[in-house]
Scaffold this motif. Structure first.
Motif, PDB file in Angstrom:
ATOM      1  N   GLN A  19       0.939  -1.664   0.007  1.00 60.24           N
ATOM      2  CA  GLN A  19       0.122  -0.136  -0.101  1.00 60.24           C
ATOM      3  C   GLN A  19       1.061   1.287   0.357  1.00 60.24           C
ATOM      4  O   GLN A  19       1.870   0.935   0.456  1.00 60.24           O
ATOM      5  CB  GLN A  19      -0.581   0.302   1.717  1.00 60.24           C
ATOM      6  CG  GLN A  19      -2.197  -1.184   1.051  1.00 60.24           C
ATOM      7  CD  GLN A  19      -2.195  -1.209   2.704  1.00 60.24           C
ATOM      8  OE1 GLN A  19      -2.042  -0.685   3.644  1.00 60.24           O
ATOM      9  NE2 GLN A  19      -3.173  -2.334   2.481  1.00 60.24           N
ATOM     10  N   GLN A  20       0.209   2.720  -0.485  1.00 60.69           N
ATOM     11  CA  GLN A  20       1.337   3.814  -0.676  1.00 60.69           C
ATOM     12  C   GLN A  20       0.606   4.386   0.468  1.00 60.69           C
ATOM     13  O   GLN A  20      -0.442   3.806   1.330  1.00 60.69           O
ATOM     14  CB  GLN A  20       0.094   4.242  -1.124  1.00 60.69           C
ATOM     15  CG  GLN A  20       1.432   5.845  -1.759  1.00 60.69           C
ATOM     16  CD  GLN A  20       1.421   6.394  -2.862  1.00 60.69           C
ATOM     17  OE1 GLN A  20       0.579   6.459  -3.771  1.00 60.69           O
ATOM     18  NE2 GLN A  20       1.605   7.136  -3.286  1.00 60.69           N
ATOM     19  N   TYR A  21       1.891   4.720   1.249  1.00 59.22           N
ATOM     20  CA  TYR A  21       1.029   5.517   2.964  1.00 59.22           C
ATOM     21  C   TYR A  21       0.520   6.185   2.475  1.00 59.22           C
ATOM     22  O   TYR A  21       0.770   6.736   1.595  1.00 59.22           O
ATOM     23  CB  TYR A  21       2.825   5.698   2.788  1.00 59.22           C
ATOM     24  CG  TYR A  21       2.696   6.658   4.350  1.00 59.22           C
ATOM     25  CD1 TYR A  21       1.634   6.128   5.638  1.00 59.22           C
ATOM     26  CD2 TYR A  21       2.847   8.364   4.443  1.00 59.22           C
ATOM     27  CE1 TYR A  21       1.727   6.858   6.523  1.00 59.22           C
ATOM     28  CE2 TYR A  21       2.494   8.995   5.211  1.00 59.22           C
ATOM     29  CZ  TYR A  21       1.688   8.336   6.234  1.00 59.22           C
ATOM     30  OH  TYR A  21       1.498   9.114   7.346  1.00 59.22           O
ATOM     31  N   PRO A  23      -1.442   9.003   5.336  1.00 63.03           N
ATOM     32  CA  PRO A  23      -1.693   9.367   6.317  1.00 63.03           C
ATOM     33  C   PRO A  23      -2.904   9.625   6.539  1.00 63.03           C
ATOM     34  O   PRO A  23      -3.254   9.918   7.677  1.00 63.03           O
ATOM     35  CB  PRO A  23      -0.585  10.771   6.496  1.00 63.03           C
ATOM     36  CG  PRO A  23      -0.727  11.140   5.150  1.00 63.03           C
ATOM     37  CD  PRO A  23      -0.503  10.255   4.229  1.00 63.03           C
ATOM     38  N   ALA A  27      -5.100   4.940   9.870  1.00 63.87           N
ATOM     39  CA  ALA A  27      -5.269   4.026  11.657  1.00 63.87           C
ATOM     40  C   ALA A  27      -5.414   5.549  12.618  1.00 63.87           C
ATOM     41  O   ALA A  27      -4.734   5.280  13.337  1.00 63.87           O
ATOM     42  CB  ALA A  27      -4.547   3.509  12.362  1.00 63.87           C
ATOM     43  N   GLN A  30      -5.761   4.665  16.637  1.00 65.77           N
ATOM     44  CA  GLN A  30      -4.598   4.865  17.627  1.00 65.77           C
ATOM     45  C   GLN A  30      -4.391   5.877  18.089  1.00 65.77           C
ATOM     46  O   GLN A  30      -3.821   5.577  18.781  1.00 65.77           O
ATOM     47  CB  GLN A  30      -3.644   3.756  16.423  1.00 65.77           C
ATOM     48  CG  GLN A  30      -3.845   2.201  16.041  1.00 65.77           C
ATOM     49  CD  GLN A  30      -3.173   1.614  15.636  1.00 65.77           C
ATOM     50  OE1 GLN A  30      -1.395   2.442  15.391  1.00 65.77           O
ATOM     51  NE2 GLN A  30      -3.549   0.956  14.840  1.00 65.77           N
ATOM     52  N   TYR A  31      -4.506   6.755  17.026  1.00 64.47           N
ATOM     53  CA  TYR A  31      -3.511   8.248  18.414  1.00 64.47           C
ATOM     54  C   TYR A  31      -4.049   8.779  19.710  1.00 64.47           C
ATOM     55  O   TYR A  31      -5.646   8.446  19.948  1.00 64.47           O
ATOM     56  CB  TYR A  31      -3.982   9.655  17.264  1.00 64.47           C
ATOM     57  CG  TYR A  31      -4.061  10.405  17.762  1.00 64.47           C
ATOM     58  CD1 TYR A  31      -4.741  10.943  18.159  1.00 64.47           C
ATOM     59  CD2 TYR A  31      -3.013  10.923  17.747  1.00 64.47           C
ATOM     60  CE1 TYR A  31      -4.302  12.694  19.128  1.00 64.47           C
ATOM     61  CE2 TYR A  31      -2.669  11.609  18.352  1.00 64.47           C
ATOM     62  CZ  TYR A  31      -3.352  13.084  19.157  1.00 64.47           C
ATOM     63  OH  TYR A  31      -2.825  14.273  19.863  1.00 64.47           O
ATOM     64  N   ALA A  36      -0.061  11.367  23.547  1.00 59.79           N
ATOM     65  CA  ALA A  36       0.785  12.219  23.293  1.00 59.79           C
ATOM     66  C   ALA A  36       1.277  13.599  23.475  1.00 59.79           C
ATOM     67  O   ALA A  36       1.672  14.392  22.015  1.00 59.79           O
ATOM     68  CB  ALA A  36      -0.567  12.730  21.586  1.00 59.79           C
ATOM     69  N   ALA A  37       0.643  13.583  24.550  1.00 57.36           N
ATOM     70  CA  ALA A  37       0.650  14.466  25.231  1.00 57.36           C
ATOM     71  C   ALA A  37       2.079  15.323  25.876  1.00 57.36           C
ATOM     72  O   ALA A  37       2.626  14.688  25.721  1.00 57.36           O
ATOM     73  CB  ALA A  37      -0.209  14.808  26.460  1.00 57.36           C
ATOM     74  N   PRO A  38       2.440  16.449  25.435  1.00 58.58           N
ATOM     75  CA  PRO A  38       3.347  17.204  25.032  1.00 58.58           C
ATOM     76  C   PRO A  38       4.202  17.265  26.575  1.00 58.58           C
ATOM     77  O   PRO A  38       3.356  17.124  27.782  1.00 58.58           O
ATOM     78  CB  PRO A  38       4.658  17.972  24.311  1.00 58.58           C
ATOM     79  CG  PRO A  38       2.650  18.201  24.312  1.00 58.58           C
ATOM     80  CD  PRO A  38       1.735  17.594  24.364  1.00 58.58           C
ATOM     81  N   SER A 122      12.597  19.883  21.990  1.00 59.50           N
ATOM     82  CA  SER A 122      11.824  22.295  20.988  1.00 59.50           C
ATOM     83  C   SER A 122      10.457  21.555  21.541  1.00 59.50           C
ATOM     84  O   SER A 122      10.039  23.173  21.555  1.00 59.50           O
ATOM     85  CB  SER A 122      12.797  22.034  19.807  1.00 59.50           C
ATOM     86  OG  SER A 122      11.553  21.087  19.337  1.00 59.50           O
ATOM     87  N   ASP A 123       9.620  21.032  22.333  1.00 62.98           N
ATOM     88  CA  ASP A 123       8.492  21.669  22.102  1.00 62.98           C
ATOM     89  C   ASP A 123       7.947  21.797  24.139  1.00 62.98           C
ATOM     90  O   ASP A 123       6.674  21.462  24.463  1.00 62.98           O
ATOM     91  CB  ASP A 123       7.052  20.360  21.759  1.00 62.98           C
ATOM     92  CG  ASP A 123       7.557  18.898  22.340  1.00 62.98           C
ATOM     93  OD1 ASP A 123       8.151  18.719  23.216  1.00 62.98           O
ATOM     94  OD2 ASP A 123       6.269  18.637  22.431  1.00 62.98           O
TER      95      ASP A 123
END
Lengths: 318, 420
Positions: A19-21, A23, A27, A30-31, A36-38, A122-123
């Motif tokens: 498959q071509q990637y 974005p 999926a 799954q996020y 994910a919180a910095p 840097s975040d």
């Protein structure tokens, strides 16, 4: 095992069509915003991975850590720990400049100082209460991103206004200046902490070993290091050259200057890393942080051997 | 040029266009002269002469082959060997097995002549796009990208960008490591991609999103950019422990003679490549078992009555993988680092390597830049001995198999030393 064990020829790898990637498709469910919180900047615990560097029994280190009362604590230091801030290792740590943080930490601990190493991604917000801030070299795009984020964050500028010690290398040095040319070929504003500006060199990239004499007011021995840059940095009235090259290109302006400094803010083009080749520079930063003129001695056997070898090799390239 | 004089070769050469034939012959003469002059196998000079006479020679030679290209910062020589072994199940293979991975060396290897069906070719990262254009490969394996010899090489992300640009129109099936954001970025513009979850221990070159520059989030094995949505693709193949998981969820044990997690990853990617050519994973993996030392790497040699394992580590990512495969303390460790042109002349990268991991090992440092290593280890708080030669290190080393880790030219010197 569900795999058919038949003839190799019968195996058909195309079943899950490559498959071509994409974005959009990839999926998003799954996020996980929790994960994910910095991470918030947390001044308490030092980064775990460096805790093992506590001085172990040293084969090559005859000196005992000096008693702490030998030197006074300056009002500059926030508490009993030296707060060593490494700025944006995710963007500016490409050329081994991490070594500067390791050497400063090591040499401070050898003097019996506690060290709180704070690595700021840097975040994350740059703390304003650090004693020493180190910034490394990086590639062109990360350099632009770092400049953008440091301008927006303003923590480093406020720390500088409070008299913090800042030592920056290569791309980090350019960011401390008024402006540089970014990866898009555009003029990018720096932080203006040093009165320098950087243009793109037209000639060959400056790559190779450097030998330089440091500004005598700083009382440092000969400087050895390795430079690798395209930028040419011009010095304004508000700074002095950090050093003058004997071998190498330094700022690339052709006048022999290398790096720049004023008060407690320093910039250099030298990697190596510069503190590993010149532990006296690390000691100078520690002295500035403590506001003392001298430190208890700490072994420099291997640094001295390396310096002698590199200085000789740079004078007489093979 | 090395080659066999088989009839098949003769027949193949007879079928080449006149210009290509002349070029192959001239290259062979140059190689023979170079070899006679004692300058190695002469394959690179032979390839250079041949390419000069016929710039299309590489394309001509590749025309009759099913070509696989293998590129990466680390592991390309070993993976090329593993794929070559796997594909031999389906037909004869020609390969630049000794690591001459720029166009001249590749041309020499292919002109080496055989009735090969497959060409398995290791390609230097910088030359991948050009070689892919010339050889029109069926498959391209992209394993990893990380910092390497920055005093003379392109920046790491620029390399990914170069791959992305150069490969976007290829018809080849790309077999790409989904755990490496830079490789994923490079491959994700291609039409046909087989994603392999091959793992990646070194993460320091991909904290910044290769697409938009955002800060990468990396929880566990996953990675994604919060700003633009670029994220780890769903893998088709995976390395899980010591098993290859195929797209049908079949789990196949990997039994290699090569040590380390990185080689399990290389085997997984190799199995995915083999599948493109119709070789089933169990067949491919079984054949990979026969690979022992690759160009001397991982070789356990007997030297002065001691067992010494020779390990090559050229850059921070390579050192990290190597530390994870050596015997635990108190196994003695020898470190040797040079800074010749082939190694990169700047040793700053030593400070990106976590030598702290060697805590507990008796350590001996040698090589051209042993003093850089000495300062690095002193700052890491480790005990070590600085020595002048392998001889001295081996004599001083306490009992046990010795792990000797060296960068490129230092490794060649170690091999030479143990061969005498």
């Amino acid at each position: 095992m569900s795999y058919p064990s038949g003839h190799p020829q019968q195996y058909n790898p195309q079943q899950p069509a490559p498959q071509q990637y994409n974005p959009q498709q990839a999926a998003p469910q799954q996020y996980n915003p929790q994960q994910a919180a910095p991470q918030q900047y947390n001044p308490q615990p030092a980064p775990q991975q460096y805790s093992q560097q506590q001085p172990a029994p040293q084969q090559y280190e005859p000196q005992q850590p000096a008693p702490q009362q030998q030197h006074g604590r300056s009002s500059r230091m926030s508490d009993s720990n030296l707060r060593l801030v490494w700025v944006y290792p995710d963007l500016l740590s490409t050329y081994g400049d991490r070594g500067n943080a390791l050497v400063v930490e090591r040499r401070a601990r050898q003097r019996g100082l506690g060290v709180q190493r704070i690595d700021v991604r840097s975040d994350q917000a740059v703390p304003t209460s650090g004693d020493i801030y180190l910034i490394g070299g990086g590639e062109d795009r990360p350099q632009r991103l770092a400049a953008e984020r440091l301008r927006n964050d303003s923590g480093l500028v406020r720390a500088a206004e409070n008299g913090a010690i800042i030592f920056a290398v290569c791309a980090g040095y350019q960011i401390l200046g008024r402006e540089f040319i970014n990866d898009l070929g555009e003029r990018e504003a720096g932080l203006g902490l040093l009165d320098v500006w950087t243009t793109r060199g037209e000639g060959a990239r400056c790559v190779g070993d450097v030998l330089a004499e440091v500004d005598p007011r700083l009382g440092l021995p000969q400087l050895t290091g390795f430079e690798n840059h395209q930028g040419v940095t011009h010095l304004g009235q508000g700074v002095s050259p950090f050093a003058n090259v004997q071998v190498g290109r330094g700022n690339g302006t052709g006048d022999g200057t290398e790096g720049a400094w004023r008060d407690t803010v320093f910039g250099t083009y030298l990697h190596g890393p510069v503190m590993a080749r010149n532990p006296a520079v690390a000691d100078m930063l520690i002295k500035l942080a403590l506001d003392v003129n001298a430190l208890p001695p700490a072994d420099t056997t291997w640094y001295d051997a390396l310096r002698a070898e590199r200085i000789a090799a740079t004078r007489q390239p093979a | 040029m090395p080659g066999t004089d088989s009839e098949a070769t003769a027949a193949r050469e007879a079928s080449l266009p006149t210009r290509a034939k002349l070029a192959v012959t001239a290259g062979r003469v140059a190689a023979a002269l170079s070899q006679k002059a004692g300058r190695g196998s002469g394959s690179v000079i032979g390839g250079k002469v041949a390419l000069k006479l016929d710039p299309d020679l590489l394309a001509t030679l590749a025309e009759h082959l099913d070509v696989v290209l293998v590129s990466a910062t680390n592991g390309k020589t070993t993976t090329t060997r593993l794929i070559a072994e796997a594909l031999r199940a389906a037909g004869p293979v020609v390969s630049n097995a000794l690591g001459a991975n720029m166009p001249a060396g590749i041309t020499a290897a292919l002109a080496g002549g055989s009735d090969a069906k497959f060409g398995v070719i290791e390609v230097d990262e910088k030359y991948l796009a050009g070689v892919a254009r010339d050889t029109r490969p069926k498959a391209i394996a992209l394993l990893n990208l990380s910092r390497d010899q920055l005093d003379r090489a392109a920046e790491t992300r620029m390399m990914a960008e170069k791959w992305r640009e150069g490969l976007k129109d290829t018809d080849a099936v790309i077999i790409a490591n989904a755990d490496d954001p830079l490789v994923t970025w490079a491959a994700s513009s291609c039409r046909k991609v087989v994603w392999v979850a091959a793992g990646q221990a070194w993460k320091e070159d991909a904290w910044s999103c290769p697409s938009c520059g955002g800060v990468m989030q990396r929880p566990g094995d996953d990675w994604f950019c919060q700003d633009c949505g670029f994220r780890r693709p769903q893998p088709h193949w995976a390395l899980q422990g010591t098993h290859v998981i195929d797209p049908q969820r079949g789990a196949w044990p990997i039994q290699l003679q090569l040590p380390g997690r990185a080689n399990l990853a290389n085997a997984t990617s190799s199995a995915a490549v083999a599948a493109v050519f119709g070789v089933a994973p169990q067949v491919a993996l079984q054949r990979m078992q026969s690979v022992t030392a690759v160009a001397g790497r991982y070789d356990v040699v007997s030297y002065q009555g001691r067992d010494v394992r020779l390990l090559l580590a050229k850059n921070p990512a390579g050192w990290l993988e190597t530390f994870s495969l050596i015997d635990g303390p108190p196994a003695p460790v020898i470190l040797s680092v040079n800074a010749m042109d082939a190694d990169g002349t700047d040793t700053s990268w030593l400070w990106d390597v976590d030598y702290e991991r060697l805590s507990g090992h008796p350590i001996f440092v040698m090589g051209q830049r042993k003093l850089d290593l000495a300062v690095r280890l002193e700052v890491a708080g480790l005990q070590f001995q600085v020595v002048d030669s392998l001889d001295q290190a081996v004599q001083m080393a306490p009992p046990g198999r010795i792990e000797a880790i060296a960068n490129y030219t230092a490794f060649q010197q170690l091999r030479k030393a143990v061969a005498n």
